[in-house]
Design a protein around this motif. Structure first.
Motif, PDB file in Angstrom:
ATOM      1  N   THR A   1      -2.725  16.954  20.500  1.00 21.96           N
ATOM      2  CA  THR A   1      -3.178  15.836  19.672  1.00 21.96           C
ATOM      3  C   THR A   1      -3.164  14.514  20.414  1.00 21.96           C
ATOM      4  O   THR A   1      -3.903  13.613  20.078  1.00 21.96           O
ATOM      5  N   GLY A   2      -2.382  14.345  21.425  1.00 20.94           N
ATOM      6  CA  GLY A   2      -2.295  13.086  22.147  1.00 20.94           C
ATOM      7  C   GLY A   2      -3.360  12.927  23.225  1.00 20.94           C
ATOM      8  O   GLY A   2      -3.380  11.937  23.939  1.00 20.94           O
ATOM      9  N   GLY A   3      -4.309  13.839  23.359  1.00 25.33           N
ATOM     10  CA  GLY A   3      -5.290  13.815  24.436  1.00 25.33           C
ATOM     11  C   GLY A   3      -6.451  12.861  24.234  1.00 25.33           C
ATOM     12  O   GLY A   3      -7.173  12.566  25.160  1.00 25.33           O
ATOM     13  N   THR A   4      -6.683  12.311  23.061  1.00 26.12           N
ATOM     14  CA  THR A   4      -7.847  11.468  22.815  1.00 26.12           C
ATOM     15  C   THR A   4      -7.742  10.126  23.535  1.00 26.12           C
ATOM     16  O   THR A   4      -8.698   9.661  24.114  1.00 26.12           O
ATOM     17  N   THR A   5      -6.608   9.480  23.523  1.00 26.44           N
ATOM     18  CA  THR A   5      -6.464   8.210  24.229  1.00 26.44           C
ATOM     19  C   THR A   5      -6.461   8.429  25.731  1.00 26.44           C
ATOM     20  O   THR A   5      -6.926   7.580  26.475  1.00 26.44           O
ATOM     21  N   ASP A   6      -5.955   9.557  26.172  1.00 27.49           N
ATOM     22  CA  ASP A   6      -5.947   9.870  27.601  1.00 27.49           C
ATOM     23  C   ASP A   6      -7.380  10.066  28.112  1.00 27.49           C
ATOM     24  O   ASP A   6      -7.715   9.641  29.216  1.00 27.49           O
ATOM     25  N   MET A   7      -8.247  10.662  27.308  1.00 28.17           N
ATOM     26  CA  MET A   7      -9.640  10.871  27.697  1.00 28.17           C
ATOM     27  C   MET A   7     -10.379   9.533  27.798  1.00 28.17           C
ATOM     28  O   MET A   7     -11.177   9.316  28.708  1.00 28.17           O
ATOM     29  N   LEU A   8     -10.090   8.633  26.882  1.00 23.21           N
ATOM     30  CA  LEU A   8     -10.721   7.313  26.899  1.00 23.21           C
ATOM     31  C   LEU A   8     -10.330   6.526  28.151  1.00 23.21           C
ATOM     32  O   LEU A   8     -11.179   5.913  28.800  1.00 23.21           O
ATOM     33  N   THR A   9      -9.092   6.561  28.519  1.00 21.56           N
ATOM     34  CA  THR A   9      -8.650   5.848  29.720  1.00 21.56           C
ATOM     35  C   THR A   9      -9.163   6.505  30.998  1.00 21.56           C
ATOM     36  O   THR A   9      -9.332   5.828  32.006  1.00 21.56           O
ATOM     37  N   SER A  10      -9.428   7.788  30.972  1.00 23.05           N
ATOM     38  CA  SER A  10      -9.973   8.444  32.167  1.00 23.05           C
ATOM     39  C   SER A  10     -11.469   8.158  32.338  1.00 23.05           C
ATOM     40  O   SER A  10     -11.981   8.177  33.448  1.00 23.05           O
ATOM     41  N   LEU A  11     -12.197   7.856  31.266  1.00 22.67           N
ATOM     42  CA  LEU A  11     -13.615   7.518  31.355  1.00 22.67           C
ATOM     43  C   LEU A  11     -13.852   6.051  31.718  1.00 22.67           C
ATOM     44  O   LEU A  11     -14.902   5.710  32.253  1.00 22.67           O
ATOM     45  N   LEU A  12     -12.899   5.200  31.473  1.00 20.00           N
ATOM     46  CA  LEU A  12     -13.043   3.781  31.740  1.00 20.00           C
ATOM     47  C   LEU A  12     -13.343   3.474  33.220  1.00 20.00           C
ATOM     48  O   LEU A  12     -14.267   2.699  33.499  1.00 20.00           O
ATOM     49  N   PRO A  13     -12.663   4.062  34.184  1.00 16.12           N
ATOM     50  CA  PRO A  13     -13.026   3.797  35.596  1.00 16.12           C
ATOM     51  C   PRO A  13     -14.444   4.243  35.955  1.00 16.12           C
ATOM     52  O   PRO A  13     -15.136   3.578  36.724  1.00 16.12           O
ATOM     53  N   LEU A  14     -14.900   5.344  35.394  1.00 16.62           N
ATOM     54  CA  LEU A  14     -16.255   5.812  35.659  1.00 16.62           C
ATOM     55  C   LEU A  14     -17.293   4.830  35.115  1.00 16.62           C
ATOM     56  O   LEU A  14     -18.301   4.551  35.771  1.00 16.62           O
ATOM     57  N   VAL A  15     -17.031   4.292  33.941  1.00 13.82           N
ATOM     58  CA  VAL A  15     -17.940   3.305  33.357  1.00 13.82           C
ATOM     59  C   VAL A  15     -17.944   2.034  34.209  1.00 13.82           C
ATOM     60  O   VAL A  15     -19.007   1.465  34.490  1.00 13.82           O
ATOM     61  N   LEU A  16     -16.786   1.606  34.653  1.00 12.52           N
ATOM     62  CA  LEU A  16     -16.709   0.416  35.505  1.00 12.52           C
ATOM     63  C   LEU A  16     -17.433   0.631  36.835  1.00 12.52           C
ATOM     64  O   LEU A  16     -18.113  -0.276  37.328  1.00 12.52           O
ATOM     65  N   ILE A  17     -17.310   1.795  37.414  1.00  2.00           N
ATOM     66  CA  ILE A  17     -18.017   2.104  38.673  1.00  2.00           C
ATOM     67  C   ILE A  17     -19.519   2.055  38.458  1.00  2.00           C
ATOM     68  O   ILE A  17     -20.257   1.508  39.276  1.00  2.00           O
ATOM     69  N   PHE A  18     -20.001   2.603  37.346  1.00  2.00           N
ATOM     70  CA  PHE A  18     -21.431   2.567  37.058  1.00  2.00           C
ATOM     71  C   PHE A  18     -21.917   1.129  36.896  1.00  2.00           C
ATOM     72  O   PHE A  18     -22.986   0.769  37.404  1.00  2.00           O
TER      73      PHE A  18
END
Length: 116
Positions: free
Chosen positions: A11-28
């Motif tokens: 259940t705690g994986g949703t915030t972890d997924m959001l923080t892992s996508l943030l660097p990819l969005v910043l790189i783009f």
């Protein structure tokens, strides 16, 4: 007891997924502003330059040939005089730069010879 721990961890994986996508969005975003956008601007300027070529302009082709435009045809072909009596047909897309509006290729050669 093992099953309840597994459910608690899932259940705690949703915030972890959001923080892992943030660097990819910043790189783009960085790639867009540093690479993609300037390239699109350069292509737009080159297209405008090619559309603005007229008879009498001195141009350089992508192959490095310098010549004077003799004739502009409707189907995107230019006739360029690269020497006295030597005419070459090239595509508009192969024009690398417009060196000067009007003028004569021989005048440029004489000016370069004087400078040397």
């Amino acid at each position: 007891m093992l099953i309840s721990e597994a459910y608690a961890q899932a259940t705690g994986g949703t915030t972890d997924m959001l923080t892992s996508l943030l660097p990819l969005v910043l790189i783009f975003v960085v790639f867009y502003f540093l690479l993609i956008r300037p390239q699109q601007k350069k292509m737009k300027e080159h297209k405008a330059m090619i559309e603005a070529v007229r008879r009498g302009d001195i141009v350089t082709t992508a192959g490095g040939i310098i010549g004077k435009i003799i004739k502009v045809q409707e189907d995107g072909i230019l006739q360029i005089e690269i020497a006295d009596g030597v005419k070459v047909k090239v595509l508009k897309g192969t024009i690398g730069e417009v060196r000067s509006k009007g003028g004569d290729v021989d005048d440029e050669d004489k000016a370069e010879a004087k400078a040397s």
